[in-house]
Design an enzyme around this catalytic site. Structure first.
Site, PDB file in Angstrom:
ATOM      1  N   HIS A 211       0.802  -1.217   0.000  1.00  0.00           N
ATOM      2  CA  HIS A 211       0.000   0.000   0.000  1.00  0.00           C
ATOM      3  C   HIS A 211       0.841   1.277   0.000  1.00  0.00           C
ATOM      4  O   HIS A 211       0.446   2.274  -0.580  1.00  0.00           O
ATOM      5  CB  HIS A 211      -0.976   0.001   1.192  1.00  0.00           C
ATOM      6  N   ASP A 212       1.985   1.256   0.655  1.00  0.00           N
ATOM      7  CA  ASP A 212       2.820   2.459   0.746  1.00  0.00           C
ATOM      8  C   ASP A 212       4.016   2.431  -0.198  1.00  0.00           C
ATOM      9  O   ASP A 212       4.957   3.214  -0.019  1.00  0.00           O
ATOM     10  CB  ASP A 212       3.318   2.640   2.191  1.00  0.00           C
ATOM     11  N   LYS A 215       5.749   5.529  -1.585  1.00  0.00           N
ATOM     12  CA  LYS A 215       6.589   6.398  -0.743  1.00  0.00           C
ATOM     13  C   LYS A 215       8.067   6.289  -1.100  1.00  0.00           C
ATOM     14  O   LYS A 215       8.876   7.118  -0.663  1.00  0.00           O
ATOM     15  CB  LYS A 215       6.380   6.061   0.740  1.00  0.00           C
ATOM     16  N   HIS A 240       1.827   9.705  -3.032  1.00  0.00           N
ATOM     17  CA  HIS A 240       2.341   8.329  -3.007  1.00  0.00           C
ATOM     18  C   HIS A 240       1.290   7.289  -3.441  1.00  0.00           C
ATOM     19  O   HIS A 240       1.634   6.231  -3.949  1.00  0.00           O
ATOM     20  CB  HIS A 240       2.892   7.982  -1.608  1.00  0.00           C
ATOM     21  N   HIS A 264      -6.154   3.363  -0.985  1.00  0.00           N
ATOM     22  CA  HIS A 264      -6.051   2.990   0.431  1.00  0.00           C
ATOM     23  C   HIS A 264      -6.199   4.157   1.398  1.00  0.00           C
ATOM     24  O   HIS A 264      -6.322   3.945   2.609  1.00  0.00           O
ATOM     25  CB  HIS A 264      -4.735   2.236   0.700  1.00  0.00           C
ATOM     26  N   ASP A 293      -5.392  -1.073   8.718  1.00  0.00           N
ATOM     27  CA  ASP A 293      -4.388  -0.014   8.853  1.00  0.00           C
ATOM     28  C   ASP A 293      -4.578   0.747  10.165  1.00  0.00           C
ATOM     29  O   ASP A 293      -3.615   1.010  10.897  1.00  0.00           O
ATOM     30  CB  ASP A 293      -4.500   0.935   7.656  1.00  0.00           C
TER      31      ASP A 293
END
Length: 375
Positions: A211-212, A215, A240, A264, A293
């Protein structure tokens, strides 16, 4: 090739003897019978006959009835009817009842031999076809098994690649180390409790794990900034989601997960980013992830506070149900046993793989919260 075994059934002994004599002279092994009852007993005693020749009209016997019985019990054995009945409708009925051919008495020797040869060739071709079909089925099963193993190996290699990507992100953002692994486990457990198909669970797991990933493209000055971000820096940080989507959507097996990565940070009430999606517009996997999360964020240590107990996270998710979170999914989450999340966190802390999904029975065997239709 061994000679064919032929059963000859005719109540006229002289006719049966003539047929047997003609066929024996050609090398066939004949077994004469004078009644339908005797023929059925012989057949039940040995099943190695290649062909049957039978009269249609016999005393105390229904020739068509016997034909049906024999053709059903011995479908691989062709039957030739030899009869004095000169009636087209009778011949048609015989064929419908399972006869391969129909010879009318008196017959010529060559006509008899030609019919027998055709019938035996027909039987031979049927057996060859069945053997070929069996061989093909075995070959297809073998190739399918090989393909399944190859796809499994490919999927495992994909997951190893994903773990490497996740590890690269952890190196850049040590504050949230282990976060991707935990939300993967939490999202998978919640998806399985919702009784989603296993393939969808795997898509959700990959989306949660990555999901990240966007970044990676965010400058360290923003990603690692200890204090609050400016409005300009916040705008850059929010990119991101789109960056991660663009990275993953080009990879065929990650197109499904890429939609979760893109969405997300959306909220159920439409106040999230980057597209302000609302309710069912948000992919199901992203709605599941939102709860996982928040659960992990609240139950993990942060520089500005210690980890909160799972009960506090449950209260927060209940309070924001229908606003930040899908209320149906939140309701299912709240009915799941609280100890499950601690067990999954412990598995991760003991070194479980980043994409190690809870076993299919982990969620469903310990508790059941009902099922609903989700889209």
């Amino acid at each position: 090739m061994l000679p064919a075994n032929i059963l000859v059934v005719d109540d006229g002994e002289s006719v049966g003897e003539v047929i047997s004599s003609i066929l024996s002279a050609e090398g066939y092994l004949c077994r004469p019978c004078s009644t339908a009852t005797e023929a059925l007993e012989v057949l039940h005693g040995r099943a190695d006959f290649h062909l049957m020749l039978s009269d249609l009209m016999m005393p105390h016997a229904d020739g068509l009835g016997m034909l049906r019985k024999v053709s059903l019990s011995y479908p691989d054995m062709p039957i030739i009817l030899v009869t004095a009945v000169d009636d087209v409708s009778t011949a048609v009925d015989a064929i419908h009842c399972g006869a391969y051919d129909y010879l009318r008495k008196p017959f010529h020797r060559q006509a008899l031999l030609a019919s027998v040869r055709r019938a035996l060739e027909h039987q031979h071709l049927k057996r060859q076809n069945r053997e070929y079909q069996t061989m093909l089925e075995s070959l297809v099963a073998d190739r399918t098994q090989q393909l399944t193993r190859a796809l499994g190996d490919l999927e495992r290699s994909y997951d190893v690649t994903l773990q490497a990507l996740g590890a690269a992100l952890d190196l850049r953002d040590a504050e949230t180390e282990g976060h991707s692994q935990r939300v993967t486990a939490y999202s998978s457990a919640l998806a399985r409790t919702m009784r989603l198909p296993e393939e969808m669970v795997r898509v959700i797991a990959r989306g949660a794990f990555l999901h990240d990933i966007g970044k990676i493209a965010i400058p360290d000055s923003i990603l690692r900034k200890p204090g609050p971000l400016t409005d300009e820096e916040t705008a850059v940080m929010r990119e991101h989601c789109l960056i991660g989507y663009r990275m993953l959507s080009r990879i065929p097996f990650l197109r499904g997960p890429s939609e979760i990565v893109y969405a997300h940070q959306e909220r159920f009430d439409g106040t999230g980013y980057p597209r302000g999606l609302k309710g069912g517009q948000i992919p199901l996997g992203a709605r599941i992830f939102a709860i996982a999360d928040t659960l992990d964020a609240m139950t993990s240590d942060r520089p500005y506070r210690l980890a909160l107990p799972p009960a506090a996270a449950r209260q927060e998710i209940e309070r924001w149900s229908g606003l930040q979170f899908d209320p149906d999914i939140a309701s299912i989450f709240l009915r799941m046993p609280e100890h499950l999340w601690g067990e999954l966190r412990e598995q991760i802390s003991l070194g479980a793989s980043g994409l190690l999904l809870p076993s299919p029975g982990h969620a469903n065997q310990q508790f059941t919260v009902g099922s609903a239709a989700f889209s």
